[in-house]
Design a protein around this motif. Structure first.
Motif, PDB file in Angstrom:
ATOM      1  N   ALA A   1      -1.350  -1.378  -6.963  1.00 58.38           N
ATOM      2  CA  ALA A   1      -2.794  -0.523  -6.691  1.00 58.38           C
ATOM      3  C   ALA A   1      -3.868  -1.758  -6.640  1.00 58.38           C
ATOM      4  CB  ALA A   1      -2.667   0.559  -6.970  1.00 58.38           C
ATOM      5  N   GLU A   2      -3.758  -2.372  -8.584  1.00 60.66           N
ATOM      6  CA  GLU A   2      -4.821  -3.067  -8.537  1.00 60.66           C
ATOM      7  C   GLU A   2      -4.947  -4.488  -8.007  1.00 60.66           C
ATOM      8  OE1 GLU A   2      -6.574  -4.063 -12.922  1.00 60.66           O
ATOM      9  OE2 GLU A   2      -4.363  -4.151 -13.250  1.00 60.66           O
ATOM     10  N   GLU A   3      -3.384  -4.908  -7.984  1.00 64.09           N
ATOM     11  CA  GLU A   3      -3.477  -6.871  -6.938  1.00 64.09           C
ATOM     12  C   GLU A   3      -3.981  -6.268  -6.124  1.00 64.09           C
ATOM     13  OE1 GLU A   3       0.281  -8.438  -5.332  1.00 64.09           O
ATOM     14  OE2 GLU A   3       1.300  -7.314  -6.870  1.00 64.09           O
ATOM     15  N   ILE A   4      -3.797  -4.970  -4.644  1.00 59.17           N
ATOM     16  CA  ILE A   4      -4.432  -4.976  -3.469  1.00 59.17           C
ATOM     17  C   ILE A   4      -5.545  -4.301  -3.296  1.00 59.17           C
ATOM     18  CG2 ILE A   4      -2.312  -4.923  -2.670  1.00 59.17           C
ATOM     19  CD1 ILE A   4      -2.335  -1.555  -2.638  1.00 59.17           C
ATOM     20  N   GLN A   5      -6.178  -3.768  -4.756  1.00 51.02           N
ATOM     21  CA  GLN A   5      -7.502  -3.228  -4.566  1.00 51.02           C
ATOM     22  C   GLN A   5      -7.769  -1.778  -3.970  1.00 51.02           C
ATOM     23  OE1 GLN A   5     -10.345  -4.222  -6.752  1.00 51.02           O
ATOM     24  NE2 GLN A   5      -8.074  -5.530  -8.027  1.00 51.02           N
TER      25      GLN A   5
ATOM     26  N   GLN B   1      -6.425   8.425  -7.782  1.00 44.23           N
ATOM     27  CA  GLN B   1      -5.641   9.237  -7.750  1.00 44.23           C
ATOM     28  C   GLN B   1      -4.295   9.171  -8.579  1.00 44.23           C
ATOM     29  OE1 GLN B   1      -3.710   8.777  -3.863  1.00 44.23           O
ATOM     30  NE2 GLN B   1      -5.482  10.456  -2.942  1.00 44.23           N
ATOM     31  N   LEU B   2      -4.176   7.401  -8.925  1.00 48.53           N
ATOM     32  CA  LEU B   2      -2.708   7.682 -10.004  1.00 48.53           C
ATOM     33  C   LEU B   2      -3.655   7.319 -11.479  1.00 48.53           C
ATOM     34  CD1 LEU B   2      -1.697   3.953  -9.126  1.00 48.53           C
ATOM     35  CD2 LEU B   2      -0.257   5.616  -9.516  1.00 48.53           C
ATOM     36  N   LEU B   3      -5.402   7.418 -11.760  1.00 47.04           N
ATOM     37  CA  LEU B   3      -5.501   7.948 -13.263  1.00 47.04           C
ATOM     38  C   LEU B   3      -5.925   9.263 -13.290  1.00 47.04           C
ATOM     39  CD1 LEU B   3      -8.843   5.137 -12.894  1.00 47.04           C
ATOM     40  CD2 LEU B   3      -7.117   4.962 -14.024  1.00 47.04           C
TER      41      LEU B   3
ATOM     42  N   GLN C   1       1.249  -1.121  -0.025  1.00 51.49           N
ATOM     43  CA  GLN C   1      -0.042   0.034   0.198  1.00 51.49           C
ATOM     44  C   GLN C   1       0.530   1.265  -0.187  1.00 51.49           C
ATOM     45  OE1 GLN C   1      -2.577   1.458   3.673  1.00 51.49           O
ATOM     46  NE2 GLN C   1      -4.184   1.351   1.537  1.00 51.49           N
ATOM     47  N   ILE C   2       2.543   1.370   0.855  1.00 52.69           N
ATOM     48  CA  ILE C   2       2.251   2.677   0.812  1.00 52.69           C
ATOM     49  C   ILE C   2       3.700   2.668  -0.217  1.00 52.69           C
ATOM     50  CG2 ILE C   2       4.780   3.411   2.218  1.00 52.69           C
ATOM     51  CD1 ILE C   2       3.909   2.311   4.619  1.00 52.69           C
ATOM     52  N   ILE C   3       4.118   1.341  -0.913  1.00 54.78           N
ATOM     53  CA  ILE C   3       4.833   1.578  -1.787  1.00 54.78           C
ATOM     54  C   ILE C   3       4.087   2.066  -2.774  1.00 54.78           C
ATOM     55  CG2 ILE C   3       5.885  -0.411  -3.982  1.00 54.78           C
ATOM     56  CD1 ILE C   3       6.481  -2.551  -1.393  1.00 54.78           C
ATOM     57  N   ALA C   4       2.942   1.200  -3.043  1.00 52.11           N
ATOM     58  CA  ALA C   4       1.846   1.717  -4.419  1.00 52.11           C
ATOM     59  C   ALA C   4       2.166   4.007  -4.336  1.00 52.11           C
ATOM     60  CB  ALA C   4       0.679   1.636  -4.734  1.00 52.11           C
TER      61      ALA C   4
ATOM     62  N   GLN D   1       8.556  10.785 -18.744  1.00 48.31           N
ATOM     63  CA  GLN D   1       8.695   9.352 -18.617  1.00 48.31           C
ATOM     64  C   GLN D   1       9.094   8.314 -17.205  1.00 48.31           C
ATOM     65  OE1 GLN D   1       8.025   7.969 -22.107  1.00 48.31           O
ATOM     66  NE2 GLN D   1       8.150   6.055 -20.526  1.00 48.31           N
ATOM     67  N   LYS D   2       9.820   9.326 -16.760  1.00 46.58           N
ATOM     68  CA  LYS D   2      10.202   8.986 -15.258  1.00 46.58           C
ATOM     69  C   LYS D   2       8.883   8.795 -14.654  1.00 46.58           C
ATOM     70  CE  LYS D   2      14.485   9.841 -13.738  1.00 46.58           C
ATOM     71  NZ  LYS D   2      15.978  10.365 -13.373  1.00 46.58           N
ATOM     72  N   ALA D   3       8.199   9.386 -14.576  1.00 43.69           N
ATOM     73  CA  ALA D   3       6.134   9.819 -14.180  1.00 43.69           C
ATOM     74  C   ALA D   3       5.617   8.740 -14.625  1.00 43.69           C
ATOM     75  CB  ALA D   3       5.907  11.237 -14.467  1.00 43.69           C
ATOM     76  N   LEU D   4       5.952   8.367 -16.326  1.00 41.29           N
ATOM     77  CA  LEU D   4       5.066   7.745 -16.771  1.00 41.29           C
ATOM     78  C   LEU D   4       5.689   6.188 -15.647  1.00 41.29           C
ATOM     79  CD1 LEU D   4       2.614   7.679 -18.633  1.00 41.29           C
ATOM     80  CD2 LEU D   4       3.688   6.851 -20.428  1.00 41.29           C
ATOM     81  N   ASP D   5       6.677   5.634 -15.889  1.00 42.12           N
ATOM     82  CA  ASP D   5       7.042   4.685 -15.400  1.00 42.12           C
ATOM     83  C   ASP D   5       6.774   4.511 -13.986  1.00 42.12           C
ATOM     84  OD1 ASP D   5       8.196   4.028 -17.997  1.00 42.12           O
ATOM     85  OD2 ASP D   5      10.457   5.002 -17.075  1.00 42.12           O
ATOM     86  N   ASP D   6       6.744   5.446 -13.080  1.00 44.71           N
ATOM     87  CA  ASP D   6       6.439   4.552 -12.101  1.00 44.71           C
ATOM     88  C   ASP D   6       4.551   4.871 -11.664  1.00 44.71           C
ATOM     89  OD1 ASP D   6       8.413   5.504 -10.289  1.00 44.71           O
ATOM     90  OD2 ASP D   6       8.207   6.861 -10.083  1.00 44.71           O
ATOM     91  N   LEU D   7       3.962   6.151 -12.242  1.00 44.21           N
ATOM     92  CA  LEU D   7       2.658   5.381 -12.551  1.00 44.21           C
ATOM     93  C   LEU D   7       2.166   4.280 -12.852  1.00 44.21           C
ATOM     94  CD1 LEU D   7       1.274   8.878 -13.801  1.00 44.21           C
ATOM     95  CD2 LEU D   7       1.739   8.173 -11.981  1.00 44.21           C
TER      96      LEU D   7
END
Length: 288
Positions: free
Chosen positions: A83-87, A94-96, A50-53, A70-76
């Motif tokens: 975030a999808e894995e942990i739902q 926020q990511l969207l 959760q904190i990593i995401a 590009q760095k921004a997109l890679d992180d997102l």
């Protein structure tokens, strides 16, 4: 320090991330990056997804402001997978929103709006009024960029009302500037300028460098339109100084270009060329 002494690494990681986010809100990006990366390192050690995401989301936001698309997109993208894995739907929303900002910067308004629509749907379902407000304001900004001013005004007005309801002055400033910009497009220059001036003391009191530079820049732009070049220079130079303090390359380049426009209108062509060259020297290497 309390979390560090107690050995509570999750608490330490979370505290560092919150401090980093506070620096993002103030436009202090180098400090924000430092604390966010410290948080991320600890979160990865303890495998707290959760904190990593959340850290990847914040780090992507910082890179976006620094012109590192590009760095921004890679992180997102990394953050989205986790975030999808942990739902975690709040972080997903926020990511969207952050994906939308990057796509908007790339000129892909279709994907930008699609991401805002997905973010709006999730934030409404989970009752996140903060995120609903942000998405509404950003959607309005996108429609403004597409010259769809009626839609822009509707979204911005909704976001501004929400900002007042939840007491978020940062979003209120954004709403007032957005409404003012649309009013200028409709020829209501007096109304537009009034909203810009209403936003300035709020931004100054808030201490948010990003929003303050935004308000100053728009006041400079509106003063240029009115032919008040002395005021325009004053506002734009103040905006540039704040943006240098933030190390916001994208905004610094934009300020130099706007200063060049003002000097050109004053027929001070040497100064105009100097400022245009400064802007291009920053924007071209960064791909801004």
């Amino acid at each position: 320090q309390i979390f560090e002494k107690s050995g509570n690494k999750r608490g330490q990681a979370n505290a560092l991330r919150v401090i980093g986010y506070g620096h993002i809100s103030k436009g202090e990006y180098p400090k924000a990056l430092e604390f966010t990366q410290r948080s991320l390192k600890i979160a990865e050690e303890i495998q707290d997804k959760q904190i990593i995401a959340a850290c990847l989301k914040d780090e992507g936001s910082i890179y976006f402001r620094q012109g590192e698309q590009q760095k921004a997109l890679d992180d997102l993208e990394k953050g989205w997978k986790i975030a999808e894995e942990i739902q975690d739907r709040r972080i997903q929303s926020q990511l969207l929103s952050n994906f939308a900002l990057v796509y908007g910067e790339q000129g892909d308004h279709k994907r930008e709006l699609e991401n805002y629509e997905r973010a709006a749907k999730i934030s409404k379902e989970i009752g996140d009024r903060f995120q609903q407000c942000l998405v509404s304001l950003n959607s309005g900004s996108t429609y403004y960029d597409m010259s769809q001013f009626q839609k822009a005004y509707g979204f911005i007005q909704k976001g501004t009302s929400l900002a007042e309801e939840i007491g978020n002055n940062r979003f209120l400033i954004g709403g007032l500037i957005g409404l003012g910009l649309v009013q200028f497009e409709y020829g209501d220059n007096g109304g537009g300028l009034a909203n810009f001036k209403k936003a300035l003391p709020i931004a100054e009191k808030l201490g948010d460098k990003f929003m303050l530079s935004y308000v100053l820049s728009e006041l400079g732009w509106s003063s240029t339109l009115a032919g008040n070049y002395e005021a325009a220079l004053n506002y734009q130079q103040r905006a540039l100084q704040v943006r240098k303090e933030m190390d916001d390359k994208r905004a610094i380049a934009y300020s130099y270009i706007l200063l060049g426009d003002i000097y050109q209108m004053r027929k001070e062509y040497d100064q105009a060329i100097k400022n245009y060259n400064e802007g291009l020297s920053i924007s071209e290497p960064s791909g801004i």
